[in-house]
Design a protein around this motif. Structure first.
Motif, PDB file in Angstrom:
ATOM      1  N   LEU A  54      -5.867   5.645  -9.747  1.00 26.87           N
ATOM      2  CA  LEU A  54      -5.946   4.267  -9.438  1.00 26.87           C
ATOM      3  C   LEU A  54      -7.774   4.297  -8.958  1.00 26.87           C
ATOM      4  N   GLU A  55      -8.141   3.184  -9.317  1.00 21.65           N
ATOM      5  CA  GLU A  55      -9.774   2.766  -8.897  1.00 21.65           C
ATOM      6  C   GLU A  55     -10.070   3.359  -7.688  1.00 21.65           C
ATOM      7  N   ALA A  56     -11.343   3.982  -7.545  1.00 21.07           N
ATOM      8  CA  ALA A  56     -11.932   4.683  -6.449  1.00 21.07           C
ATOM      9  C   ALA A  56     -11.800   3.619  -5.096  1.00 21.07           C
ATOM     10  N   ASP A  57     -12.088   2.425  -5.437  1.00 26.68           N
ATOM     11  CA  ASP A  57     -12.209   1.273  -4.117  1.00 26.68           C
ATOM     12  C   ASP A  57     -10.755   0.910  -3.702  1.00 26.68           C
ATOM     13  N   LEU A  58      -9.839   1.441  -4.093  1.00 28.68           N
ATOM     14  CA  LEU A  58      -8.432   0.886  -3.567  1.00 28.68           C
ATOM     15  C   LEU A  58      -7.893   2.296  -3.280  1.00 28.68           C
ATOM     16  N   ALA A  59      -7.048   1.954  -2.149  1.00 30.38           N
ATOM     17  CA  ALA A  59      -6.085   2.917  -1.436  1.00 30.38           C
ATOM     18  C   ALA A  59      -4.721   2.483  -1.309  1.00 30.38           C
ATOM     19  N   ILE A  60      -3.798   3.450  -1.570  1.00 31.36           N
ATOM     20  CA  ILE A  60      -2.543   2.982  -1.127  1.00 31.36           C
ATOM     21  C   ILE A  60      -2.152   3.413   0.429  1.00 31.36           C
ATOM     22  N   VAL A  61      -1.985   2.406   1.240  1.00 28.26           N
ATOM     23  CA  VAL A  61      -2.140   2.565   2.708  1.00 28.26           C
ATOM     24  C   VAL A  61      -0.571   2.577   3.336  1.00 28.26           C
ATOM     25  N   ALA A  62       0.488   2.387   2.691  1.00 27.67           N
ATOM     26  CA  ALA A  62       1.790   2.386   3.177  1.00 27.67           C
ATOM     27  C   ALA A  62       2.856   2.396   1.912  1.00 27.67           C
ATOM     28  N   ALA A  63       4.162   2.926   2.303  1.00 18.28           N
ATOM     29  CA  ALA A  63       4.954   2.937   1.267  1.00 18.28           C
ATOM     30  C   ALA A  63       6.346   3.027   2.062  1.00 18.28           C
ATOM     31  N   TYR A  64       7.191   2.055   1.834  1.00 24.50           N
ATOM     32  CA  TYR A  64       8.591   2.093   2.348  1.00 24.50           C
ATOM     33  C   TYR A  64       9.521   1.400   1.532  1.00 24.50           C
ATOM     34  N   CYS A  65      10.877   1.665   1.929  1.00 25.32           N
ATOM     35  CA  CYS A  65      11.842   1.089   1.512  1.00 25.32           C
ATOM     36  C   CYS A  65      12.871  -0.073   2.233  1.00 25.32           C
ATOM     37  N   THR A  66      13.071  -1.306   1.858  1.00 22.68           N
ATOM     38  CA  THR A  66      13.921  -1.973   2.583  1.00 22.68           C
ATOM     39  C   THR A  66      15.344  -2.255   1.882  1.00 22.68           C
ATOM     40  N   THR A  67      15.292  -2.181   0.688  1.00 24.56           N
ATOM     41  CA  THR A  67      16.445  -2.101  -0.377  1.00 24.56           C
ATOM     42  C   THR A  67      16.699  -0.635  -1.006  1.00 24.56           C
ATOM     43  N   ALA A  68      17.659  -0.311  -0.919  1.00 21.55           N
ATOM     44  CA  ALA A  68      18.105   0.866  -1.828  1.00 21.55           C
ATOM     45  C   ALA A  68      17.614   0.803  -3.069  1.00 21.55           C
ATOM     46  N   GLY A  69      16.742   1.820  -3.626  1.00 20.90           N
ATOM     47  CA  GLY A  69      16.649   1.892  -5.080  1.00 20.90           C
ATOM     48  C   GLY A  69      15.188   1.216  -5.329  1.00 20.90           C
ATOM     49  N   SER A  70      14.516   0.517  -4.220  1.00 20.34           N
ATOM     50  CA  SER A  70      12.996   0.117  -4.369  1.00 20.34           C
ATOM     51  C   SER A  70      12.343   0.649  -3.426  1.00 20.34           C
ATOM     52  N   VAL A  71      11.120   0.988  -3.831  1.00 16.00           N
ATOM     53  CA  VAL A  71       9.933   1.167  -2.786  1.00 16.00           C
ATOM     54  C   VAL A  71       8.908   0.349  -2.757  1.00 16.00           C
ATOM     55  N   ILE A  72       8.363  -0.288  -1.783  1.00 16.25           N
ATOM     56  CA  ILE A  72       7.386  -1.038  -1.772  1.00 16.25           C
ATOM     57  C   ILE A  72       6.075  -0.369  -1.477  1.00 16.25           C
ATOM     58  N   ILE A  73       5.155  -0.403  -1.993  1.00 21.01           N
ATOM     59  CA  ILE A  73       3.790   0.181  -1.635  1.00 21.01           C
ATOM     60  C   ILE A  73       2.802  -0.813  -1.310  1.00 21.01           C
ATOM     61  N   ARG A  74       1.865  -0.705  -0.478  1.00 24.59           N
ATOM     62  CA  ARG A  74       0.885  -1.398  -0.079  1.00 24.59           C
ATOM     63  C   ARG A  74      -0.477  -1.150  -0.508  1.00 24.59           C
ATOM     64  N   ILE A  75      -1.224  -1.675  -1.268  1.00 20.30           N
ATOM     65  CA  ILE A  75      -2.592  -1.082  -1.881  1.00 20.30           C
ATOM     66  C   ILE A  75      -3.801  -2.078  -1.191  1.00 20.30           C
ATOM     67  N   LEU A  76      -4.636  -1.234  -0.476  1.00 20.51           N
ATOM     68  CA  LEU A  76      -5.874  -2.120   0.071  1.00 20.51           C
ATOM     69  C   LEU A  76      -6.947  -2.078  -0.626  1.00 20.51           C
ATOM     70  N   ASN A  77      -7.620  -3.305  -0.945  1.00 17.91           N
ATOM     71  CA  ASN A  77      -8.833  -3.486  -1.502  1.00 17.91           C
ATOM     72  C   ASN A  77      -9.987  -3.924  -0.222  1.00 17.91           C
ATOM     73  N   ALA A  78     -10.475  -2.488   0.070  1.00 22.21           N
ATOM     74  CA  ALA A  78     -11.517  -2.885   1.228  1.00 22.21           C
ATOM     75  C   ALA A  78     -12.940  -3.703   0.855  1.00 22.21           C
ATOM     76  N   THR A  79     -13.025  -3.914  -0.537  1.00 20.70           N
ATOM     77  CA  THR A  79     -14.297  -4.373  -1.146  1.00 20.70           C
ATOM     78  C   THR A  79     -14.594  -5.827  -0.852  1.00 20.70           C
ATOM     79  N   ALA A  80     -15.654  -6.241  -1.280  1.00 16.04           N
ATOM     80  CA  ALA A  80     -16.079  -7.606  -1.285  1.00 16.04           C
ATOM     81  C   ALA A  80     -15.719  -8.342  -2.405  1.00 16.04           C
ATOM     82  N   GLY A  81     -15.246  -7.579  -3.462  1.00 12.23           N
ATOM     83  CA  GLY A  81     -14.859  -8.244  -4.754  1.00 12.23           C
ATOM     84  C   GLY A  81     -13.496  -7.879  -5.249  1.00 12.23           C
ATOM     85  N   ASN A  82     -12.909  -8.939  -5.775  1.00 10.84           N
ATOM     86  CA  ASN A  82     -11.491  -8.597  -6.429  1.00 10.84           C
ATOM     87  C   ASN A  82     -11.374  -7.435  -7.283  1.00 10.84           C
TER      88      ASN A  82
END
Length: 95
Positions: A54-82
């Protein structure tokens, strides 16, 4: 000394990877949610997800499951550019 928390053991219940997925564009200053198919994942589990390339400016900040068989991850981009990362290999550890 090994630590064991009530409700789950310190032994991983699932380990999955690599799961190849393209997270799409991560917009500046926002969280991007990515859903991974993880067989055996359940909503009452705790997850640790890594993406070694994963690119250095991105961070995985959360991982959770709301439905069996699927994990949702949240990736944070704290930079000023997409950032549009390439397809990634994700590794999931579930407790």
């Amino acid at each position: 000394m090994a630590v064991q928390f009530q409700g789950f053991s310190s032994i991983p219940q699932i380990t999955v990877g690599p799961i190849t997925h393209d997270p799409g564009t991560c917009y500046a200053g926002y969280l991007t949610e990515v859903t991974l198919t993880v067989p055996g994942s359940l909503p009452d589990m705790h997850f640790h997800v890594t993406a070694p390339s994963l690119e250095a400016d991105l961070a995985i900040v959360a991982a959770y499951c709301t439905t069996a068989g699927s994990v949702i991850i949240r990736i944070l981009n704290a930079t000023a550019g997409n950032i549009d990362p390439a397809s990634q290999s994700f590794y999931v550890l579930g407790l």
